[in-house]
Design an enzyme around this catalytic site. Structure first.
Site, PDB file in Angstrom:
ATOM      1  N   LYS A 183       0.859  -1.182   0.000  1.00 42.02           N
ATOM      2  CA  LYS A 183       0.000   0.000   0.000  1.00 42.02           C
ATOM      3  C   LYS A 183       0.895   1.232   0.000  1.00 42.02           C
ATOM      4  CE  LYS A 183      -3.660   2.463   2.421  1.00 42.02           C
ATOM      5  NZ  LYS A 183      -4.599   2.473   3.541  1.00 42.02           N
ATOM      6  N   LYS A 191      -2.410  -1.577  -3.676  1.00 43.99           N
ATOM      7  CA  LYS A 191      -3.233  -0.370  -3.622  1.00 43.99           C
ATOM      8  C   LYS A 191      -2.332   0.858  -3.681  1.00 43.99           C
ATOM      9  CE  LYS A 191      -6.329   1.888  -0.390  1.00 43.99           C
ATOM     10  NZ  LYS A 191      -6.964   1.783   0.894  1.00 43.99           N
TER      11      LYS A 191
HETATM   12  C1  PBG Z   1      -6.787   4.026   5.369  1.00 41.94           C
HETATM   13  C2  PBG Z   1      -7.414   3.823   4.040  1.00 41.94           C
HETATM   14  C3  PBG Z   1      -7.325   4.694   2.969  1.00 41.94           C
HETATM   15  C4  PBG Z   1      -8.042   4.134   1.924  1.00 41.94           C
HETATM   16  C5  PBG Z   1      -8.554   2.945   2.381  1.00 41.94           C
HETATM   17  N1  PBG Z   1      -8.138   2.754   3.695  1.00 41.94           N
HETATM   18  C6  PBG Z   1      -6.734   6.032   2.823  1.00 41.94           C
HETATM   19  C7  PBG Z   1      -5.396   6.320   3.303  1.00 41.94           C
HETATM   20  O1  PBG Z   1      -4.549   5.444   3.451  1.00 41.94           O
HETATM   21  O2  PBG Z   1      -5.158   7.508   3.523  1.00 41.94           O
HETATM   22  C8  PBG Z   1      -8.184   4.764   0.575  1.00 41.94           C
HETATM   23  C9  PBG Z   1      -9.246   4.238  -0.308  1.00 41.94           C
HETATM   24  C10 PBG Z   1      -9.514   5.114  -1.462  1.00 41.94           C
HETATM   25  O3  PBG Z   1      -8.831   6.124  -1.678  1.00 41.94           O
HETATM   26  O4  PBG Z   1     -10.457   4.783  -2.186  1.00 41.94           O
HETATM   27  N2  PBG Z   1      -6.957   3.002   6.241  1.00 41.94           N
END
Ligand code: PBG
Length: 325
Positions: free
Chosen positions: A198, A250
């Site tokens: 991620k 992701k």
């Molecule tokens: C944080 C989380 C995020 C997303 C899913 N879980 C955002 C981040 O890491 O700031 C992003 C999902 C999206 O942008 O559609 N736990």
């Protein structure tokens, strides 16, 4: 040129193209991320994600039924607490009466038998500082203190009926800690969907609106640097060793090379998350008539599947599943 050097032959008709298509897109390969917000009686639209809303418990149930009727493979739920329920350790995340756990119970009750119910297992929506973990005295995110909170959250989510827990916080050791916590509580059947690779991405922008994030600053001390490829494999290997049932990459489209590499190395199914900024970009360009909306959505999802995702989290899951069936 001879008659042998003519790949166009297989592109001549729709029937030929269909016969030789390598990659498929099916409703079961799409997972719908949903937001449930505390205290709503009506859905509240998210401005930067046209067509996506924060749900009330009632509208969550209805939208979940629509998704399942369309044939989606699963639903990933995020909770949005009332601002006054946020605190330094994200207490509402592990509270059985917290909005996410109430939402999970509603989903398990309404559609649990017919789709996979997934929970976001991360603190950022619930902390008043907006970070994915608890803070040490110096303001840094405290990895190991956070793990203890994740385990409490995981147990509450398993109890609420989640099939899979989405560990999205990027703390070291989170998969192992949660697996041990679940096992010790006899929750052998609750699985872990590990956000293995991620990245600290600018494309999360609209999501911060979607969950009314309190974050100031960024997540670069725990999410991966977009410059790096090798450490995605290191993260993958750690998550596999710690017991991940499924791994995820992701964002999706800016990281298709990472997705391909993870898919080539993984011994478990691989997911990818087409995130809020990817959704917003295509939506905005289509709204202006600059790209063909349906074509761009399908092509984006197909590219993510082609890069190696067994299934894709996408805010278009219900709509696309309806197109496909
Ligand atoms: C944080 C989380 C995020 C997303 C899913 N879980 C955002 C981040 O890491 O700031 C992003 C999902 C999206 O942008 O559609 N736990």
């Amino acid at each position: 040129m001879t008659g042998m050097d003519r790949p166009r032959r297989l592109r001549r008709t729709p029937a030929l193209r269909r016969l030789v298509a390598e990659t498929t897109l099916e409703p079961r390969q799409l997972v719908l991320p949903m937001f449930v917000a505390d205290g709503l009686t009506e859905p509240r639209p998210i401005g930067s994600m046209p067509g996506v809303a924060q749900h009330s418990l009632d509208s969550l149930r209805k939208a979940a039924v629509e998704a399942v009727t369309a044939g989606v493979g699963g639903i990933m739920l995020f909770g949005v607490p009332r601002p006054e329920d946020k605190d330094a350790v994200g207490s509402a995340a592990s509270d059985p009466h917290g909005i996410l756990n109430r939402g999970l119970r509603a989903l398990a009750d309404e559609v649990g038998g017919s789709t996979v119910v997934m929970a976001d297992t991360c603190l950022d929506e619930f902390t008043d500082h907006g970070h994915c973990g608890v803070l040490a005295a110096d303001g840094a995110v405290d990895n190991d203190a956070t793990l203890a909170r994740y385990v409490e959250m995981a147990l509450a989510q398993a109890e609420a009926g989640a099939d899979l827990l989405g560990t999205s916080g990027m703390m070291d050791g989170q998969v192992g800690a949660i697996r041990r916590g679940l096992d010790a509580a006899g929750r052998l059947d609750t699985g872990i969907l590990a956000y293995s690779a991620k990245y600290a991405s600018a494309f999360y922008g609209p999501f911060r609106e979607a969950v009314a994030s309190s974050l100031e600053g960024d997540r670069r001390t725990y999410q991966q640097d977009p410059a790096n490829r090798r450490e995605a494999i290191r993260e993958l290997e750690l998550d596999l060793a710690e017991g991940a049932d499924i791994v995820m990459v992701k964002p999706a489209m800016a990281y298709l090379d990472i997705l391909r590499e993870v898919a080539d190395h993984s011994t478990v199914p691989v997911a990818a998350y087409q995130i809020s900024g990817e959704y917003a970009m295509i939506s905005a360009a289509a709204e202006r008539g600059w790209i063909d909306r349906r074509g761009a959505i399908l092509e984006s999802l197909l590219s993510i599947r082609r890069a190696g995702a067994d299934f894709v989290l996408t805010y278009w899951a219900t709509e696309v599943a309806n197109w496909l069936s």
